[in-house]
Scaffold this motif. Structure first.
Motif, PDB file in Angstrom:
ATOM      1  N   PHE A  13      49.613 153.414 -42.946  1.00 31.56           N
ATOM      2  CA  PHE A  13      50.862 153.218 -43.688  1.00 31.56           C
ATOM      3  C   PHE A  13      51.280 151.746 -43.699  1.00 31.56           C
ATOM      4  O   PHE A  13      51.593 151.184 -44.759  1.00 31.56           O
ATOM      5  CB  PHE A  13      51.970 154.082 -43.080  1.00 31.56           C
ATOM      6  CG  PHE A  13      53.284 153.964 -43.796  1.00 31.56           C
ATOM      7  CD1 PHE A  13      53.521 154.682 -44.947  1.00 31.56           C
ATOM      8  CD2 PHE A  13      54.286 153.136 -43.316  1.00 31.56           C
ATOM      9  CE1 PHE A  13      54.737 154.576 -45.624  1.00 31.56           C
ATOM     10  CE2 PHE A  13      55.498 153.019 -43.976  1.00 31.56           C
ATOM     11  CZ  PHE A  13      55.729 153.741 -45.133  1.00 31.56           C
ATOM     12  N   CYS A  65      51.795 148.802 -46.569  1.00 33.37           N
ATOM     13  CA  CYS A  65      53.074 148.089 -46.679  1.00 33.37           C
ATOM     14  C   CYS A  65      52.868 146.582 -46.869  1.00 33.37           C
ATOM     15  O   CYS A  65      53.723 145.900 -47.439  1.00 33.37           O
ATOM     16  CB  CYS A  65      53.938 148.311 -45.432  1.00 33.37           C
ATOM     17  SG  CYS A  65      54.731 149.939 -45.360  1.00 33.37           S
ATOM     18  N   TYR A  76      53.584 158.635 -48.038  1.00 34.44           N
ATOM     19  CA  TYR A  76      52.699 157.470 -47.981  1.00 34.44           C
ATOM     20  C   TYR A  76      52.984 156.498 -49.115  1.00 34.44           C
ATOM     21  O   TYR A  76      52.893 155.287 -48.947  1.00 34.44           O
ATOM     22  CB  TYR A  76      51.232 157.896 -48.016  1.00 34.44           C
ATOM     23  CG  TYR A  76      50.297 156.766 -47.625  1.00 34.44           C
ATOM     24  CD1 TYR A  76      49.918 156.612 -46.302  1.00 34.44           C
ATOM     25  CD2 TYR A  76      49.834 155.854 -48.559  1.00 34.44           C
ATOM     26  CE1 TYR A  76      49.087 155.570 -45.915  1.00 34.44           C
ATOM     27  CE2 TYR A  76      48.998 154.807 -48.193  1.00 34.44           C
ATOM     28  CZ  TYR A  76      48.640 154.676 -46.864  1.00 34.44           C
ATOM     29  OH  TYR A  76      47.824 153.626 -46.488  1.00 34.44           O
ATOM     30  N   SER A 113      55.026 153.249 -48.929  1.00 34.48           N
ATOM     31  CA  SER A 113      54.452 151.978 -48.454  1.00 34.48           C
ATOM     32  C   SER A 113      54.222 151.019 -49.621  1.00 34.48           C
ATOM     33  O   SER A 113      54.436 149.804 -49.496  1.00 34.48           O
ATOM     34  CB  SER A 113      53.125 152.230 -47.729  1.00 34.48           C
ATOM     35  OG  SER A 113      52.165 152.807 -48.613  1.00 34.48           O
ATOM     36  N   THR A 121      57.501 149.685 -50.627  1.00 31.28           N
ATOM     37  CA  THR A 121      57.947 148.747 -49.588  1.00 31.28           C
ATOM     38  C   THR A 121      57.262 147.394 -49.751  1.00 31.28           C
ATOM     39  O   THR A 121      57.886 146.342 -49.613  1.00 31.28           O
ATOM     40  CB  THR A 121      57.654 149.331 -48.189  1.00 31.28           C
ATOM     41  OG1 THR A 121      58.344 150.572 -48.049  1.00 31.28           O
ATOM     42  CG2 THR A 121      58.109 148.375 -47.092  1.00 31.28           C
TER      43      THR A 121
END
Length: 379
Positions: A240, A244, A324, A327, A330
């Motif tokens: 993850f 990111c 997931y 990510s 993000t």
């Protein structure tokens, strides 16, 4: 078209039950997974004569068998109805095949399963899993729904059901969109439904882009580095957190082998564009790779990773719903917060249109607007 249940009597007491199908000068026989004691069989009723059985346990058994025969009769009626409404000639051979295949032309869930299984070799694994998930949800609601049930009212009730079990509006819309896709395939095969498909509106499937803020990201990283984390959760977070800081999709990450990782770059075959790509590894990405030996060695399904991520968030007391794909969002918002340009972000995310990428710019702008209220503390 005529059908008749007939036990084939041998010397032994129990006789296997057959379904005889006749019509269009043709005849077919289908062996059913049922055995009956011929002395209790009523040729006129085509059922077990329960009234002449004295043994209570045996009576209960044959009552159940009669219910199974009733169910087969009901399926035959449904097949005849669908074929008649679709203006397709039903032959004994076709009826037999429908019953063997569990009514793929009649039972919508059976047709759905056949359709996605046929396409499994030509669609992406993620797309197949998504369609299978939609089907599984539908089966839990009504696994016996037939094409003639698919009215506008049925769609309305199904949307209400999905809402009651906690599905968001965008998830409901996505499910309806997938169901409509399968129905279109059925219509092309000559199957009819009792409503105009274009009148069934799926709605937008573009939901709010959920991303982690710097505080949440640091908390996950602190848990990843802690001595209290179990190996399974550490590997989940390694994948993850890697996305990111790289923006890679789940399918792309799970397709990467350890051999594809060099000191400064990583090569992978992008699922959406179906071609090899190479991205530079930043400092954070290298740290994650070097800190987890099982990264790109052990691979998982998206559904499994999402379940584990939810457990991790719950254990850390973070209420944001994590999947997931968060990510990737993000990565995008973090890139813009750090001063990256939206045009560069478009290239990194592989978006075909800048409009897709501008969504993240709006998120960061909205966060900046909230900071304006800090000036209220001046006076």
């Amino acid at each position: 078209m005529k059908t008749k249940f007939v036990p084939r009597i041998y010397k032994k007491k129990n006789a296997p039950l057959y379904l005889h199908i006749t019509g269009h000068s043709k005849r077919e026989r289908l062996l059913l997974d049922i055995e009956v004691d011929h002395q209790y069989w009523s040729t006129e009723e085509q059922r077990i004569n329960i009234s002449i059985i004295k043994d209570e346990q045996l009576k209960k058994l044959y009552q159940d068998i009669n219910l199974i025969i009733d169910n087969i009769d009901s399926k035959i009626t449904n097949i005849k109805t669908v074929y008649r409404l679709s203006e397709i000639v039903l032959t004994p051979k076709k009826l037999k095949q429908e019953l063997i295949d569990d009514l793929p032309r009649v039972n919508f869930c059976s047709f759905f399963q056949h359709a996605i299984d046929e396409e499994k070799k030509i669609i992406e694994p993620g797309t197949y899993r998504k369609l299978q998930s939609v089907l599984n949800k539908l089966k839990r609601y009504d696994d016996q729904v037939i094409f003639t049930d698919l009215t506008e009212l049925w769609f309305q009730r199904y949307k209400v059901h999905l809402s009651k079990i906690g599905n968001k509006k965008t998830t409901i819309n996505s499910n309806i969109k997938s169901i409509k896709k399968i129905i279109r395939k059925a219509i092309r095969m000559g199957i009819k439904i009792p409503c105009v498909l274009e009148d069934i509106k799926a709605g937008s499937t573009l939901g709010t882009k959920v991303s982690l803020d710097p505080f949440e990201l640091k908390k996950l990283k602190a848990y990843y580095d802690s001595e209290f984390i179990c190996d399974a959760h550490r590997l989940m977070l390694a994948y993850f957190l890697f996305s990111c800081v790289t923006g890679l999709r789940f399918a792309d990450v799970m397709a990467i082998d350890k051999d594809a990782v060099t000191d400064d770059f990583i090569q992978f075959k992008a699922e959406k564009v179906d071609k090899m790509q190479s991205i530079a590894l930043n400092k954070r990405a290298k740290e994650i790779i070097n800190s987890c030996d099982d990264l790109f060695v052990k691979h998982f399904t998206n559904e499994y990773v999402n379940r584990e991520l939810k457990v991790i968030m719950r254990n850390l007391g973070l209420k944001k719903k994590l999947t997931y794909h968060v990510s990737r969002h993000t990565f995008a918002t973090s890139f813009l917060r750090a001063g990256g340009k939206v045009e560069k972000l478009q290239l990194l995310l592989g978006h075909s249109s800048i409009k897709q990428t501008m969504v993240y710019s709006h998120i960061v702008s909205a966060e900046a607007n909230k900071e304006m209220f800090l000036l209220d503390n001046l006076w």
